[in-house]
Enzyme design. Structure first.
Site, short mmCIF file in Angstrom:
data_model
loop_
_atom_site.label_atom_id
_atom_site.label_comp_id
_atom_site.label_asym_id
_atom_site.label_seq_id
_atom_site.Cartn_x
_atom_site.Cartn_y
_atom_site.Cartn_z
N TYR A 80 -29.45 -4.49 -17.37
CA TYR A 80 -28.79 -5.85 -16.97
C TYR A 80 -28.01 -5.72 -16.52
CZ TYR A 80 -25.38 -9.72 -18.59
OH TYR A 80 -25.23 -10.74 -18.05
N ASP A 185 -25.84 0.08 -10.20
CA ASP A 185 -24.59 -0.41 -10.73
C ASP A 185 -23.67 0.73 -11.84
OD1 ASP A 185 -23.68 -2.39 -12.38
OD2 ASP A 185 -25.12 -3.13 -12.62
N LYS A 213 -15.61 -4.49 -14.55
CA LYS A 213 -14.34 -4.34 -16.67
C LYS A 213 -14.02 -3.57 -15.98
CE LYS A 213 -19.97 -4.58 -18.46
NZ LYS A 213 -19.87 -6.32 -19.63
#
Ligand SMILES: Cc1ncc(COP(=O)(O)O)c(C=O)c1O
Length: 375
Positions: A80, A185, A213
């Site tokens: 994801y 990522d 995040k």
């Protein structure tokens, strides 16, 4: 939140920044300090800001496309990377729809994603560098060499799946040889598994890193790190990397306090200690009750994977994960005061405010679960 909730250093920075103004559509000193701290941590010299993980991966892919002049992208099956069209492909797919191992299917994740975009996103399995090499060679022969490979260096959306020894080094060599931009990522691994995320932990430096995040310590902040060469297309204005709230003063003040005052070398030593303790505790429970599963973790992240086989990629995960037991473990925890991120693909995030007692409580509840399902 690896910082814990309402960390006083971050709260103070946000309160002080609010008094000075929170939006000018222009950089503040904090954004320079944060950029320098990130350059040091992630071994990449150039940084741009965003407001989320999706924005970071979306802009990173556009930069890679702008630099290479290519449209296709290659990702890891099951990973994801956010909610924009290009990466909402080949995730959450049922086992029987994954497709051939050599060339897994490109399938949309939900409705509303144009087929033309889906067709431009290709996937390979994690921990299989030889297949990535063969796939890139084949795509090059077809005139469809991708602009980039976007991947998590350690998968954090299948519990935790670590790279096998030599895999990341091979991926680095292969992408360089094919002239494909390598994007790590690090929206989940960055800040959380080491000061310099996967780059530091595994010692492999990609062409780009995406963060979000944990960067903002609870505020919506993201960043993209780049080599000098990659950054040229942003600096010369050929790729627009823009956004009203990018690098906004509030987020940057929080990120500065986070990087300089909270996520210190002592914090990482504490997290490593806690993770070792919780992993060891979970292993002892598994051994005692003979459960099909194993604990796996790195830095602040970890989980117990309920599977008789070691999971090294998405197909193996889907084939072997005990989905019911994973759901039950989440509910069992919640009913005993341990709030885990919902989702059976998720992992724990230990925080700097956790203690030995806190992780021991987790192990205690896990032992209770093991006893209940073994009875
Ligand atoms: C690895 C990874 N990349 C990107 C994203 C997207 O981040 P956001 O939800 O901030 O858009 C996520 C979110 O879970 C993620 O785990």
């Amino acid at each position: 939140m690896v910082q814990g909730h309402a960390h006083p250093a971050i709260g103070k920075a946000i309160a002080e920044r609010y008094e000075l103004g929170t939006h000018f559509a222009a950089p503040t000193e904090d954004s320079i300090v944060v950029g320098e701290a990130l350059a040091e941590r992630f071994a990449l010299p150039k940084w741009r800001y965003t407001n989320s993980g999706s924005e970071s991966t979306m802009d990173a892919i556009r930069i890679a496309r702008g630099l290479t002049g290519r449209d296709e992208i290659l990702k890891i099956f099951g990973s994801y990377h956010g909610h924009h069209d290009a990466v909402m492909v080949s995730i959450g797919i049922e086992y029987d729809k994954i497709g051939p191992r050599e060339a897994p299917a490109s399938l949309p994740y939900g409705a509303g994603i144009p087929q033309a975009i889906v067709d431009m996103t290709l996937a390979v399995h994690f921990n299989d560098a030889e297949n990535m090499d063969r796939r890139l060679t084949q795509l090059a022969a077809e005139g469809r060499l991708p602009a980039c490979v976007i991947m998590e260096a350690a998968m954090m959306n299948l519990g935790v799946v670590l790279p096998e020894p030599g895999y990341l080094e091979a991926v680095r060599e292969i992408t360089k040889r094919h002239g494909v931009i390598l994007i790590f990522d690090e929206v989940k691994t960055g800040i959380c598994i080491a000061a310099g995320g996967a780059v530091e932990k595994f010692g492999v430096v990609p062409d780009m890193v995406t963060l979000a995040k944990a960067l903002g310590g609870g505020l919506p902040t993201g960043a993209i790190g780049m080599t000098e060469e990659v950054a040229t297309v942003v600096e010369d204005g050929s790729v627009y990397q823009v956004g009203t709230y990018n690098g906004n003063p509030l987020g940057m003040a929080a990120a500065r306090a986070n990087l300089l005052e909270v996520m210190t070398p002592e914090a990482y030593a504490h997290l490593d200690h806690l993770n070792e303790r919780i992993l060891k505790g979970c292993q002892a429970v598994i051994d005692e009750y003979g459960l099909d599963g194993y604990p796996v973790g790195i830095g602040s992240k970890g989980c117990v994977t309920f599977s008789p086989e070691k999971v090294t990629d998405y197909a193996i995960f889907k084939e072997n994960q005990d989905a019911e037991l994973s759901e039950l473990a989440w509910l069992f925890n919640l009913n005993r005061g341990i709030f885990m991120t919902p989702g059976r693909e998720e992992e724990w995030t230990l925080s700097v405010t956790h203690t030995d007692e806190a992780v021991d409580r987790y192990v205690e509840v896990f032992a209770e679960l093991a006893a209940a399902v073994s009875a």
